[in-house]
Design an enzyme around this catalytic site. Structure first.
Site, PDB file in Angstrom:
ATOM      1  N   SER A 116     -40.111  22.512   0.590  1.00 42.13           N
ATOM      2  CA  SER A 116     -39.173  23.001  -0.181  1.00 42.13           C
ATOM      3  C   SER A 116     -39.744  23.706  -1.590  1.00 42.13           C
ATOM      4  O   SER A 116     -40.739  23.124  -2.035  1.00 42.13           O
ATOM      5  CB  SER A 116     -37.976  21.853  -0.694  1.00 42.13           C
ATOM      6  OG  SER A 116     -37.513  22.500  -1.859  1.00 42.13           O
ATOM      7  N   TYR A 128     -37.295  14.191  -4.570  1.00 42.41           N
ATOM      8  CA  TYR A 128     -37.393  15.000  -3.318  1.00 42.41           C
ATOM      9  C   TYR A 128     -38.460  16.011  -3.427  1.00 42.41           C
ATOM     10  O   TYR A 128     -39.187  16.093  -2.274  1.00 42.41           O
ATOM     11  CB  TYR A 128     -36.017  15.863  -3.388  1.00 42.41           C
ATOM     12  CG  TYR A 128     -35.750  16.846  -2.355  1.00 42.41           C
ATOM     13  CD1 TYR A 128     -35.284  16.490  -1.036  1.00 42.41           C
ATOM     14  CD2 TYR A 128     -35.944  18.200  -2.685  1.00 42.41           C
ATOM     15  CE1 TYR A 128     -35.248  17.543  -0.041  1.00 42.41           C
ATOM     16  CE2 TYR A 128     -35.893  19.071  -1.713  1.00 42.41           C
ATOM     17  CZ  TYR A 128     -35.288  18.684  -0.413  1.00 42.41           C
ATOM     18  OH  TYR A 128     -35.044  19.793   0.591  1.00 42.41           O
ATOM     19  N   LYS A 161     -41.522  15.936  -0.402  1.00 33.79           N
ATOM     20  CA  LYS A 161     -41.784  16.976   0.550  1.00 33.79           C
ATOM     21  C   LYS A 161     -43.155  17.539   0.190  1.00 33.79           C
ATOM     22  O   LYS A 161     -44.059  17.543   1.170  1.00 33.79           O
ATOM     23  CB  LYS A 161     -40.888  18.045  -0.013  1.00 33.79           C
ATOM     24  CG  LYS A 161     -39.269  17.986   0.125  1.00 33.79           C
ATOM     25  CD  LYS A 161     -39.264  18.274   1.994  1.00 33.79           C
ATOM     26  CE  LYS A 161     -37.926  18.146   2.334  1.00 33.79           C
ATOM     27  NZ  LYS A 161     -37.631  18.150   3.871  1.00 33.79           N
TER      28      LYS A 161
END
Lengths: 338, 338
Positions: free
Chosen positions: B125, B153, B157
């Site tokens: 991402s 998050y 990633k």
């Protein structure tokens, strides 16, 4: 300060403990107790200090119990070395990645139960850097060079840097990752690190033993003395978050030196007969790993903390000789000096 | 090709599956079977295809069984989203980090038992990028911008990108990490992603529903249409290692657009009455997360694979309207068009 040093029985960990115990303070507070956690028992001189206790065993199984002791600060130095991790992938994952995660989670659990966030210095490594087709490795890596590890060890260190940054952002710990350069001259026996020869080519000739250098004389590498590495770890612990200049890992100062220059320094300090005990014999496995390491490093953020590289490789050789003279086996370790 | 899509019941995963099933080939080979692994059952149209089967349940517990099925290729899209991971730290670690590690270890175990290395595309991402005191975030991030995630998050990633690169270097998998931009317009309900409003401010007004934009009109962001995201994932799967240009994660193409430009495009395509259903009401939590995201991205490595950004945001709005018209609930989803 109630302090935990993982890898506290190892060379850097024990030296850090001795330095701190002699100072008696850390971050302006009296050093009340130092727990040394390691696979093997720490050296006897450390255990003789009333402030010191040991926790012997694999770190992975000890993390919850350790966190329950309520440390104010942690130096997390325990690690499998690069050569081991390359040969045994699962060992590296377990010793370097899972153990660090378990330690962070144990400290987080304690913080979430209402305890203060422990300050934690993680010993990362210059091995986070490497060449990739998409980003050629600059000859000299800086704090903000894009890491592209080319060993599992380097990958594990980098992953732990990012875990630590996020646990710190969330307030679970007050974490700082300091990238150690290759620490030389290490005493004792060669270890599984691919960089082990950077100590061996100085240590063995001084002990009167032949030494094989597995890479060419023109190989350049960022190194630091043991005392510089320890000073760097302490400075990173004591720095304010603002002085650190960010949550990402920072380089510790490096003396950027070639193998040829290292041997010339050995000759200058210890004479040509000592230097003559080193011969070159290429080891493809070692040379292949080293070829993917940076040939030098800068450390701008560390410089802002007042940290400077070692003055010269001659000074590093002299530091090793002085350290040996303080040891009980001085005659053996310096037998080559005649 | 025997293919696994984790997150195969989700929006991007199901669209990827539909696209591949319609093509019938992947990397020049016939698509023999597609396994969709997800927490929930995949859409009925996919299950109606004889080549498709489903594995329903949490990924973490399924990895070993999945690897034993001997997939040639994997698209690993399953993930908890950014808002969830920020609210529930352990959920993010489990869903994004532990699950990916378990999948990689299961594929490694199979390769080490003599199987071929599976090709694996990991959906990373643009959230890996963020500002840090030591490295200010450039307005537009490139493939080789230094990642400094400012959400759990994004950290998860990035950590998975590095795990994947190392498992690939060792030959355990043939892994590629593609950084998705914010995919818009997503159908359905708002989800826990902090970026959810980038779809909501288009989808809701088209359905005749009021929508709140939690950030200012001047906020710029890199987006892509669902079809561009899917095309990017497939191209990264099909590329040779040389064409990919390295093992590090690469950006997928982005249309860099402001919220104001998005709403102007909505008005141009659907009229002022639709546009008027969006009002601005700042949400500090969302705005705080978005402020740490890049305002644009370039994708030089993806461009070398022939991938280009969406032509305009108007085209993205039109793609969504056409997709809605093909759905059974078209009248509901486009009720606002009158």
């Amino acid at each position: 300060v109630k302090l935990l040093i993982t890898g506290g029985g190892g060379f850097v960990g024990a030296r850090l403990a001795r330095t701190l115990l002699a100072r008696g303070t850390l971050a302006g507070q009296p050093l009340r107790s130092v727990v040394l956690a390691d696979q093997a028992a720490p050296p006897a001189d450390l255990l003789a200090d009333a402030r010191v206790s040991a926790r012997v065993g694999p770190l992975l199984g000890q993390c919850t119990a350790l966190a329950d002791e309520g440390f104010d600060g942690v130096f997390h130095l325990a690690s499998a070395v690069s050569g081991e991790c390359e040969a045994d992938f699962e060992l590296g994952l377990r010793s370097n990645l899972d153990s660090t995660r378990a330690l962070l989670d144990a400290l987080r659990a304690r913080q979430q139960q209402g305890g203060p966030a422990a300050r934690l210095v993680f010993s990362s490594s210059v091995a986070v850097f490497g060449p990739d087709a998409s980003v050629p490795l600059p000859p000299v890596v800086a704090d903000d060079t894009l890491p592209a590890p080319q060993t599992s060890y380097g990958m594990q260190k980098l992953v732990c840097e990012h875990l630590l940054a996020d646990y710190s952002r969330k307030g679970f710990v007050d974490g700082r990752a300091a990238r150690l350069m290759t620490v030389t001259v290490r005493p004792g026996r060669p270890n599984g690190a691919a960089s082990s020869f950077f100590s061996g080519i100085i240590r063995e000739p001084l002990a009167g033993v032949e030494s094989v250098c597995p890479v060419g004389a023109d190989v350049r590498h960022p190194v630091s003395s043991p005392s510089s590495a320890v000073a760097g770890l302490i400075a990173v612990y004591e720095a304010s978050r603002e002085a650190l200049g960010g949550r990402l890992g920072l380089n510790l100062p490096a003396l950027n030196v070639s193998v040829g220059e290292m041997l010339a320094a050995l000759e200058q300090v210890a004479g040509p007969a000592v230097r003559a005990r080193v011969r070159f014999e290429r080891d493809e496995r070692i040379a292949g790993i080293v070829a993917n390491w940076p040939s030098g490093a800068t450390a701008a953020r560390a410089a802002r903390l007042g940290l400077v590289p070692d003055a010269s490789f001659e000074a590093i050789v002299r530091q090793y000789i002085e350290d040996c003279r303080a040891r009980p086996d001085a005659a053996q370790t310096l037998k080559g000096l005649g």
